[in-house]
Write a protein that holds these residues in place. Structure first.
Motif, short mmCIF file in Angstrom:
data_model
loop_
_atom_site.label_atom_id
_atom_site.label_comp_id
_atom_site.label_asym_id
_atom_site.label_seq_id
_atom_site.Cartn_x
_atom_site.Cartn_y
_atom_site.Cartn_z
N ASP A 19 -4.66 -14.42 1.59
CA ASP A 19 -5.41 -13.16 1.54
C ASP A 19 -4.54 -12.07 0.91
N ARG A 20 -4.39 -12.16 -0.41
CA ARG A 20 -3.53 -11.21 -1.13
C ARG A 20 -4.06 -9.78 -1.02
N ALA A 21 -5.35 -9.61 -1.16
CA ALA A 21 -5.94 -8.27 -1.09
C ALA A 21 -5.77 -7.68 0.31
N GLY A 22 -6.00 -8.49 1.32
CA GLY A 22 -5.81 -8.03 2.69
C GLY A 22 -4.37 -7.68 2.97
N ALA A 23 -3.46 -8.50 2.47
CA ALA A 23 -2.03 -8.23 2.64
C ALA A 23 -1.65 -6.94 1.93
N ARG A 24 -2.13 -6.79 0.70
CA ARG A 24 -1.82 -5.57 -0.06
C ARG A 24 -2.30 -4.33 0.69
N SER A 25 -3.50 -4.40 1.23
CA SER A 25 -4.05 -3.28 2.00
C SER A 25 -3.21 -2.99 3.24
N ALA A 26 -2.82 -4.04 3.95
CA ALA A 26 -2.00 -3.88 5.15
C ALA A 26 -0.63 -3.31 4.79
N PHE A 27 -0.03 -3.80 3.69
CA PHE A 27 1.26 -3.26 3.27
C PHE A 27 1.13 -1.78 2.87
N GLU A 28 0.04 -1.44 2.20
CA GLU A 28 -0.17 -0.04 1.80
C GLU A 28 -0.25 0.86 3.02
N LYS A 29 -0.91 0.40 4.06
CA LYS A 29 -1.03 1.18 5.29
C LYS A 29 0.35 1.40 5.91
N VAL A 30 1.16 0.35 5.97
CA VAL A 30 2.51 0.48 6.52
C VAL A 30 3.34 1.39 5.62
N TRP A 31 3.18 1.25 4.30
CA TRP A 31 3.94 2.09 3.37
C TRP A 31 3.66 3.57 3.61
N GLU A 32 2.39 3.90 3.84
CA GLU A 32 2.03 5.29 4.13
C GLU A 32 2.76 5.79 5.37
N GLU A 33 2.88 4.94 6.37
CA GLU A 33 3.55 5.33 7.62
C GLU A 33 5.05 5.50 7.43
N ILE A 34 5.68 4.58 6.69
CA ILE A 34 7.14 4.62 6.61
C ILE A 34 7.67 5.53 5.51
N SER A 35 6.84 5.89 4.54
CA SER A 35 7.34 6.69 3.43
C SER A 35 7.67 8.11 3.84
N VAL A 36 7.20 8.53 5.00
CA VAL A 36 7.51 9.87 5.51
C VAL A 36 9.00 9.98 5.87
N ALA A 37 9.51 8.97 6.54
CA ALA A 37 10.93 8.93 6.92
C ALA A 37 11.42 7.50 6.69
N PRO A 38 11.71 7.16 5.43
CA PRO A 38 12.04 5.77 5.11
C PRO A 38 13.31 5.26 5.78
N ASP A 39 13.22 4.04 6.25
CA ASP A 39 14.34 3.29 6.82
C ASP A 39 14.60 2.17 5.81
N ALA A 40 15.83 2.02 5.34
CA ALA A 40 16.13 1.06 4.28
C ALA A 40 15.67 -0.36 4.62
N LEU A 41 15.81 -0.78 5.86
CA LEU A 41 15.37 -2.12 6.24
C LEU A 41 13.86 -2.26 6.08
N HIS A 42 13.12 -1.26 6.51
CA HIS A 42 11.67 -1.30 6.37
C HIS A 42 11.27 -1.31 4.91
N VAL A 43 11.91 -0.46 4.11
CA VAL A 43 11.55 -0.36 2.70
C VAL A 43 11.86 -1.65 1.96
N VAL A 44 13.07 -2.20 2.15
CA VAL A 44 13.41 -3.43 1.43
C VAL A 44 12.48 -4.57 1.84
N SER A 45 12.15 -4.66 3.11
CA SER A 45 11.27 -5.74 3.59
C SER A 45 9.86 -5.58 3.04
N LEU A 46 9.30 -4.41 3.19
CA LEU A 46 7.94 -4.19 2.74
C LEU A 46 7.85 -4.33 1.22
N ALA A 47 8.75 -3.71 0.48
CA ALA A 47 8.69 -3.74 -0.98
C ALA A 47 8.85 -5.17 -1.51
N HIS A 48 9.74 -5.92 -0.89
CA HIS A 48 9.98 -7.31 -1.30
C HIS A 48 8.70 -8.13 -1.18
#
Length: 150
Positions: A19-48
């Protein structure tokens, strides 16, 4: 347990199930949450993982570059808060391999070779286990492809 890493893992499960589209949507939601105060571990994991569900190779490259940039600011201590065995050096073979593959898809073979060389140089940080063999094999296949085409 880190709730953000749990959300990232859940989104990755969607990707793994196809479910690539579902995953992309879920990642986008998490990205919105973490981009306010990025944590390098979260960013590298999500972006990867986000890179892997992109349909556009240029977007895949953007996410993989974001992952590499985050890894450069990640410390072993922070990574080990998530899992005691993690070392940031072990992230680089895969990160550089992904960038090499991205550049290859985009016809930018000079940059592909640069990142593949970095992946090869850093692969010694990986264990001789299933994951390490998978990354080494992918590096060898991409190197052979680049040699064959030039």
């Amino acid at each position: 347990m880190d709730p953000v890493m749990t959300q990232i893992a859940q989104a990755q499960e969607l990707a793994s199930s196809g479910d690539r589209a579902g995953a992309r949507s879920a990642f986008e939601k998490v990205w919105e949450e973490i981009s306010v105060a990025p944590d390098a571990l979260h960013v590298v994991s999500l972006a990867h993982y986000m890179a892997d569900v992109q349909d556009d190779p240029a977007q895949e490259l953007c996410w993989d570059l974001r992952a590499l940039d985050a890894a450069d600011s990640l410390t072993d201590a922070r990574a080990q808060e998530h899992h005691a065995s993690l070392q940031v050096a072990g992230f680089y073979p895969s990160l550089h391999l992904n960038l090499a593959a991205d550049y290859r898809k985009l016809g930018r073979d000079t940059e592909a070779v640069e990142h593949l060389t970095k992946a090869e140089a850093s692969v010694g940080t990986l264990a001789d286990d299933g994951y390490g063999r998978m990354i080494r094999g992918a590096i060898e296949r991409l190197r052979a492809e680049l040699i064959r085409d030039h």
